[in-house]
Design a protein around this motif. Structure first.
Motif, PDB file in Angstrom:
ATOM      1  N   GLN A 150       6.496  19.776   5.977  1.00  0.00           N
ATOM      2  CA  GLN A 150       7.404  19.523   7.092  1.00  0.00           C
ATOM      3  C   GLN A 150       8.633  18.701   6.698  1.00  0.00           C
ATOM      4  N   VAL A 151       8.593  18.059   5.552  1.00  0.00           N
ATOM      5  CA  VAL A 151       9.731  17.245   5.126  1.00  0.00           C
ATOM      6  C   VAL A 151      10.583  18.023   4.122  1.00  0.00           C
ATOM      7  N   SER A 152      11.781  17.531   3.865  1.00  0.00           N
ATOM      8  CA  SER A 152      12.699  18.213   2.949  1.00  0.00           C
ATOM      9  C   SER A 152      12.110  18.277   1.544  1.00  0.00           C
ATOM     10  N   ALA A 153      12.611  19.213   0.756  1.00  0.00           N
ATOM     11  CA  ALA A 153      12.125  19.385  -0.617  1.00  0.00           C
ATOM     12  C   ALA A 153      12.359  18.123  -1.443  1.00  0.00           C
ATOM     13  N   GLU A 154      13.458  17.450  -1.216  1.00  0.00           N
ATOM     14  CA  GLU A 154      13.770  16.227  -1.955  1.00  0.00           C
ATOM     15  C   GLU A 154      12.757  15.125  -1.642  1.00  0.00           C
ATOM     16  N   VAL A 155      12.483  14.916  -0.361  1.00  0.00           N
ATOM     17  CA  VAL A 155      11.509  13.897   0.057  1.00  0.00           C
ATOM     18  C   VAL A 155      10.116  14.282  -0.431  1.00  0.00           C
ATOM     19  N   ARG A 156       9.766  15.549  -0.297  1.00  0.00           N
ATOM     20  CA  ARG A 156       8.456  16.023  -0.751  1.00  0.00           C
ATOM     21  C   ARG A 156       8.283  15.767  -2.248  1.00  0.00           C
ATOM     22  N   GLY A 157       9.332  16.037  -3.027  1.00  0.00           N
ATOM     23  CA  GLY A 157       9.282  15.810  -4.472  1.00  0.00           C
ATOM     24  C   GLY A 157       9.052  14.349  -4.820  1.00  0.00           C
ATOM     25  N   LEU A 158       9.739  13.456  -4.123  1.00  0.00           N
ATOM     26  CA  LEU A 158       9.555  12.021  -4.366  1.00  0.00           C
ATOM     27  C   LEU A 158       8.145  11.567  -4.002  1.00  0.00           C
ATOM     28  N   ILE A 159       7.637  12.070  -2.888  1.00  0.00           N
ATOM     29  CA  ILE A 159       6.282  11.706  -2.461  1.00  0.00           C
ATOM     30  C   ILE A 159       5.253  12.217  -3.468  1.00  0.00           C
ATOM     31  N   GLU A 160       5.371  13.467  -3.865  1.00  0.00           N
ATOM     32  CA  GLU A 160       4.418  14.039  -4.829  1.00  0.00           C
ATOM     33  C   GLU A 160       4.478  13.314  -6.166  1.00  0.00           C
ATOM     34  N   GLU A 161       5.676  12.971  -6.601  1.00  0.00           N
ATOM     35  CA  GLU A 161       5.860  12.238  -7.849  1.00  0.00           C
ATOM     36  C   GLU A 161       5.174  10.868  -7.786  1.00  0.00           C
ATOM     37  N   GLU A 162       5.368  10.175  -6.677  1.00  0.00           N
ATOM     38  CA  GLU A 162       4.771   8.848  -6.499  1.00  0.00           C
ATOM     39  C   GLU A 162       3.250   8.931  -6.418  1.00  0.00           C
ATOM     40  N   LEU A 163       2.746   9.903  -5.682  1.00  0.00           N
ATOM     41  CA  LEU A 163       1.289  10.069  -5.568  1.00  0.00           C
ATOM     42  C   LEU A 163       0.677  10.397  -6.923  1.00  0.00           C
ATOM     43  N   ALA A 164       1.334  11.269  -7.693  1.00  0.00           N
ATOM     44  CA  ALA A 164       0.815  11.651  -9.011  1.00  0.00           C
ATOM     45  C   ALA A 164       0.748  10.451  -9.947  1.00  0.00           C
ATOM     46  N   SER A 165       1.711   9.543  -9.842  1.00  0.00           N
ATOM     47  CA  SER A 165       1.700   8.373 -10.721  1.00  0.00           C
ATOM     48  C   SER A 165       0.612   7.374 -10.326  1.00  0.00           C
ATOM     49  N   ARG A 166       0.193   7.379  -9.065  1.00  0.00           N
ATOM     50  CA  ARG A 166      -0.809   6.434  -8.577  1.00  0.00           C
ATOM     51  C   ARG A 166      -2.225   6.988  -8.602  1.00  0.00           C
ATOM     52  N   GLU A 167      -2.348   8.288  -8.438  1.00  0.00           N
ATOM     53  CA  GLU A 167      -3.675   8.889  -8.331  1.00  0.00           C
ATOM     54  C   GLU A 167      -4.087   9.481  -9.672  1.00  0.00           C
ATOM     55  N   PHE A 168      -5.259   9.139 -10.108  1.00  0.00           N
ATOM     56  CA  PHE A 168      -5.798   9.713 -11.328  1.00  0.00           C
ATOM     57  C   PHE A 168      -7.224  10.109 -11.032  1.00  0.00           C
ATOM     58  N   MET A 169      -7.437  11.394 -10.806  1.00  0.00           N
ATOM     59  CA  MET A 169      -8.772  11.881 -10.500  1.00  0.00           C
ATOM     60  C   MET A 169      -8.957  13.236 -11.197  1.00  0.00           C
ATOM     61  N   PRO A 170      -9.364  13.185 -12.465  1.00  0.00           N
ATOM     62  CA  PRO A 170      -9.585  14.455 -13.168  1.00  0.00           C
ATOM     63  C   PRO A 170     -10.710  15.254 -12.502  1.00  0.00           C
ATOM     64  N   GLU A 171     -10.558  16.556 -12.538  1.00  0.00           N
ATOM     65  CA  GLU A 171     -11.571  17.446 -11.976  1.00  0.00           C
ATOM     66  C   GLU A 171     -12.488  17.932 -13.091  1.00  0.00           C
TER      67      GLU A 171
END
Length: 164
Positions: free
Chosen positions: A70-91
């Motif tokens: 629902q958010v712009s591609a730019e905002v989505r990219g920043l959110i995904e980037e930030e989450l990826a740097s904080r979350e580490f859960m290998p499958e």
């Protein structure tokens, strides 16, 4: 019913940028900037792209995003980037072997990030999740995800059955 945003921040008005230190800054609809904000997933395993909160450094929710799309591609990219740097859960894709069927035991597993070995302290460190998923915590509290234990190969399922 969960609101799609906080009362002051409609989805179209959500704006994020990074400061010179790489930290996220949230710009509210009123133009007020909040530094060092953190995106937090409400359901990181079950629905990772649904229910994301933008939280201030003091823990107050600034915005609620029902669906990331629902958010712009730019905002989505920043959110995904930030989450990826904080979350580490290998499958875990495959269990190669275990040192012993008693705990503590060393597990060698093939994960989405490569092959690794970790120590399982006790059976209580294996948590059952909905839809036959498992969350396994190693001795350093690193979380490993088994998305669907039924989808694992026969050898991996047999090992898991001994610990469940």
């Amino acid at each position: 019913m969960i609101p799609t945003t906080t009362a002051a921040t409609p989805l179209a008005a959500i704006a994020l940028r990074r400061n010179s230190f790489g930290r996220l800054i949230f710009i509210g609809a009123d133009g007020v900037e909040s530094e060092n904000v953190i995106p937090v997933r409400a359901f990181p395993i079950g629905a990772p792209d649904h229910g994301i909160s933008i939280v201030s450094s003091d823990g107050h929710e600034l915005a609620w995003i029902e669906r990331l799309e629902q958010v712009s591609a730019e905002v989505r990219g920043l959110i995904e980037e930030e989450l990826a740097s904080r979350e580490f859960m290998p499958e875990i894709l495959r269990i190669v072997g275990v040192s012993t069927y008693a705990t503590p035991s060393d597990w060698t597993v093939e994960t989405s990030r490569g092959i690794t070995t970790f120590t399982l302290k006790g059976e209580e460190d294996i948590r059952r999740l909905p839809q036959s998923a498992l969350l396994i915590a190693d001795s350093h509290s690193i979380q490993f995800l088994v998305r669907d234990q039924k989808a694992l190969d026969k050898h991996s399922r047999k090992i898991l059955d001994r610990f469940l």
